[in-house]
Design a protein around this motif. Structure first.
Motif, PDB file in Angstrom:
ATOM      1  N   THR A  18     -10.980  10.919   6.560  1.00  0.00           N
ATOM      2  CA  THR A  18     -10.501  11.615   5.370  1.00  0.00           C
ATOM      3  C   THR A  18      -9.253  10.918   4.843  1.00  0.00           C
ATOM      4  O   THR A  18      -8.347  10.582   5.606  1.00  0.00           O
ATOM      5  CB  THR A  18     -10.169  13.080   5.694  1.00  0.00           C
ATOM      6  OG1 THR A  18     -11.324  13.706   6.259  1.00  0.00           O
ATOM      7  CG2 THR A  18      -9.758  13.836   4.441  1.00  0.00           C
ATOM      8  N   ALA A  19      -9.192  10.705   3.540  1.00  0.00           N
ATOM      9  CA  ALA A  19      -8.055  10.007   2.939  1.00  0.00           C
ATOM     10  C   ALA A  19      -6.801  10.877   2.970  1.00  0.00           C
ATOM     11  O   ALA A  19      -6.814  12.010   2.498  1.00  0.00           O
ATOM     12  CB  ALA A  19      -8.375   9.632   1.496  1.00  0.00           C
ATOM     13  N   VAL A  20      -5.743  10.332   3.560  1.00  0.00           N
ATOM     14  CA  VAL A  20      -4.399  10.907   3.463  1.00  0.00           C
ATOM     15  C   VAL A  20      -3.487   9.716   3.177  1.00  0.00           C
ATOM     16  O   VAL A  20      -2.978   9.067   4.085  1.00  0.00           O
ATOM     17  CB  VAL A  20      -3.962  11.631   4.752  1.00  0.00           C
ATOM     18  CG1 VAL A  20      -2.644  12.359   4.517  1.00  0.00           C
ATOM     19  CG2 VAL A  20      -5.021  12.611   5.228  1.00  0.00           C
ATOM     20  N   ASN A  21      -3.307   9.428   1.902  1.00  0.00           N
ATOM     21  CA  ASN A  21      -2.648   8.197   1.493  1.00  0.00           C
ATOM     22  C   ASN A  21      -1.358   8.456   0.729  1.00  0.00           C
ATOM     23  O   ASN A  21      -1.247   9.441  -0.004  1.00  0.00           O
ATOM     24  CB  ASN A  21      -3.577   7.369   0.595  1.00  0.00           C
ATOM     25  CG  ASN A  21      -4.884   7.009   1.279  1.00  0.00           C
ATOM     26  OD1 ASN A  21      -4.956   6.970   2.509  1.00  0.00           O
ATOM     27  ND2 ASN A  21      -5.913   6.756   0.507  1.00  0.00           N
ATOM     28  N   ALA A  22      -0.393   7.562   0.916  1.00  0.00           N
ATOM     29  CA  ALA A  22       0.824   7.555   0.105  1.00  0.00           C
ATOM     30  C   ALA A  22       0.646   6.494  -0.976  1.00  0.00           C
ATOM     31  O   ALA A  22       0.277   5.350  -0.672  1.00  0.00           O
ATOM     32  CB  ALA A  22       2.038   7.234   0.968  1.00  0.00           C
ATOM     33  N   VAL A  23       0.920   6.871  -2.232  1.00  0.00           N
ATOM     34  CA  VAL A  23       0.663   5.985  -3.359  1.00  0.00           C
ATOM     35  C   VAL A  23       1.878   5.965  -4.286  1.00  0.00           C
ATOM     36  O   VAL A  23       2.458   7.012  -4.581  1.00  0.00           O
ATOM     37  CB  VAL A  23      -0.585   6.443  -4.160  1.00  0.00           C
ATOM     38  CG1 VAL A  23      -0.899   5.459  -5.279  1.00  0.00           C
ATOM     39  CG2 VAL A  23      -1.789   6.617  -3.241  1.00  0.00           C
ATOM     40  N   VAL A  24       2.246   4.769  -4.753  1.00  0.00           N
ATOM     41  CA  VAL A  24       3.306   4.658  -5.749  1.00  0.00           C
ATOM     42  C   VAL A  24       2.861   3.661  -6.814  1.00  0.00           C
ATOM     43  O   VAL A  24       2.218   2.650  -6.507  1.00  0.00           O
ATOM     44  CB  VAL A  24       4.657   4.224  -5.123  1.00  0.00           C
ATOM     45  CG1 VAL A  24       4.604   2.817  -4.572  1.00  0.00           C
ATOM     46  CG2 VAL A  24       5.792   4.369  -6.133  1.00  0.00           C
ATOM     47  N   ALA A  25       3.185   3.966  -8.061  1.00  0.00           N
ATOM     48  CA  ALA A  25       2.795   3.112  -9.179  1.00  0.00           C
ATOM     49  C   ALA A  25       4.009   2.777 -10.034  1.00  0.00           C
ATOM     50  O   ALA A  25       4.928   3.598 -10.183  1.00  0.00           O
ATOM     51  CB  ALA A  25       1.726   3.802 -10.033  1.00  0.00           C
ATOM     52  N   VAL A  26       4.003   1.567 -10.581  1.00  0.00           N
ATOM     53  CA  VAL A  26       5.048   1.159 -11.525  1.00  0.00           C
ATOM     54  C   VAL A  26       4.385   0.533 -12.749  1.00  0.00           C
ATOM     55  O   VAL A  26       3.266   0.009 -12.678  1.00  0.00           O
ATOM     56  CB  VAL A  26       6.038   0.144 -10.909  1.00  0.00           C
ATOM     57  CG1 VAL A  26       6.858   0.771  -9.819  1.00  0.00           C
ATOM     58  CG2 VAL A  26       5.321  -1.102 -10.404  1.00  0.00           C
TER      59      VAL A  26
END
Length: 418
Positions: A18-26
């Motif tokens: 199961t996906a448990v992801n930390a994501v950051v975008a710029v």
């Protein structure tokens, strides 16, 4: 490296599928050369031990980080960028796309490119990375794009949380008794919860909004005038907003993620580490108490609880309860808790505005869409004087329309406080 996951890491790892992801975008001005990006990522991967591991489970289901000497490079997916909303769609996709924890690296990158502006989206499995760490990975990558030849060094990861506990604390009869008692109580709790059904994701979502520079400056100025933190103000306002939506059951409580690095000097700010202390906070004084008094009470409660954080006790319990890890990971998906949401506040972003020829125009708050019994989470950060806010949840817990109502109430309360 062969290291057992901590309870927090193991809960984030879950079943490994199961996906448990930390994501950051710029958002950046212009475009990036694909070869230069891969070169930068190779140096980032070489620096961090946890970017070179897979996860394997032993016969009892306990997961371990194991170094893979032949692990592949950090993958980059490239796509065209058409609108200013593309980053949000891709961020949601990446939050919900699992990693191959058994074979591939636990980090990947999405590059949305166009001639005028581009988006760089970094994704890590949450079992190796928190919000601070993923911002650091982004900063390192951007610095290497500007200066490909700089040496960003490396470091050794710890082998166990026991590494940080003094011998006299480990051997204390009082502490050993405490761990034994908590293990027995935890065993009973998990036994009682064993028959509960896992709450499946129905329709997870991400809701993003930003407060312009002028309004953000006014909010921060008012906080300074009142002698309170923005964190305390947002905590109270989020809780109050929840309480106004009649279709939502409000507990008037939240969990606040506190960075454990401040208690463990051996873990530096630029190291991968996924072990926050979760502190419960709530609205005090009933309905008639004045807003700023509620903010001050919450701030005082947070300061008091942080000051009472016993790192040795937390680490001892973590080690003592590690045999329950598979059951605890399952418990996180069946129990809704007695709180409204979790709040993660990153404060002013550590990302710079310029990295050589790369200009960073926007930084969006690091975000996760959790698959837990209570998935609702607020995220906050600031860049170039603008407050950036997000909320994630799932339709099984809070409908998207209700989340929009919460956002509108939050903005209404922020305007009223001025």
């Amino acid at each position: 490296m062969k290291r057992k996951l901590t309870l927090v890491e193991g809960t984030m790892y879950g079943d490994g599928q199961t996906a448990v992801n930390a994501v950051v975008a710029v958002k950046i001005k212009g475009s990036i050369d694909a070869g230069n990006l891969q070169h930068a990522l190779s140096k980032v991967q070489a620096r961090h031990p946890l970017l070179n591991v897979n996860v394997r489970e032993d016969s009892t289901g306990i997961p371990y980080f194991i170094t893979n000497e032949n692990i592949g490079q950090i993958p980059v997916r490239t796509a065209n960028r058409y609108t200013n909303e593309d980053w949000e769609k891709q961020t949601s996709v990446e939050c919900l796309t699992p990693f191959d924890t058994k074979n591939g690296p636990l980090m990947r990158v999405v590059y949305l490119k166009s001639a005028e502006a581009s988006n760089l989206i970094m994704v890590c499995h949450h079992c190796i990375c928190d919000g601070r760490a993923i911002l650091n990975l982004l900063d390192e990558t951007l610095r290497l794009l500007a200066e490909p030849h700089i040496d960003i060094g490396t470091y050794h990861s710890f082998s166990s949380l026991y590494d940080f506990i003094p011998d006299q604390v480990k051997k204390s009869r009082k502490n050993l008794l405490m761990v034994s008692l908590v293990k027995k109580l935890s065993g009973l709790m998990l036994l009682a919860a064993a028959s509960k059904k896992e709450i499946k994701r129905v329709k997870p979502y991400l809701l993003h909004w930003r407060i312009n520079e002028e309004e953000s400056a006014a909010i921060l100025s008012k906080c300074r005038k009142e002698g309170v933190s923005l964190h305390a103000v947002l905590s109270v306002i989020f809780l109050k907003a929840y309480d106004t939506i009649g279709t939502i059951k409000s507990h008037k409580k939240l969990y606040c993620a506190v960075d454990m690095r401040k208690f463990v000097p051996e873990i530096k700010n630029d190291m991968l580490f996924a072990f926050p202390a979760m502190i419960e906070l709530g609205l005090k004084g009933g309905c008639n108490i004045e807003f700023w008094d509620q903010v001050r009470l919450l701030k005082e409660e947070l300061i008091l609880k942080i000051s009472k954080t016993n790192v040795n006790r937390i680490f001892l319990l973590d080690e003592g309860l590690s045999t329950f890890l598979p059951k605890l990971a399952k418990y996180a998906k069946v129990d809704k808790g007695a709180h409204d949401f979790t709040f993660s506040n990153m404060g002013n972003s550590s990302i710079q505005e310029n990295y050589g020829l790369v200009e960073v125009q926007d930084v969006y708050s690091p975000v996760t869409i959790f698959p837990f019994g209570n998935p609702s989470t607020f995220f906050a950060s600031a860049f170039r004087g603008q407050l950036d806010l997000m909320m994630t949840s799932d339709a099984h817990f809070i409908k998207y329309e209700e989340a929009v109502m919460i956002r509108e109430k939050v903005m209404e309360l922020l305007k009223e406080m001025n």
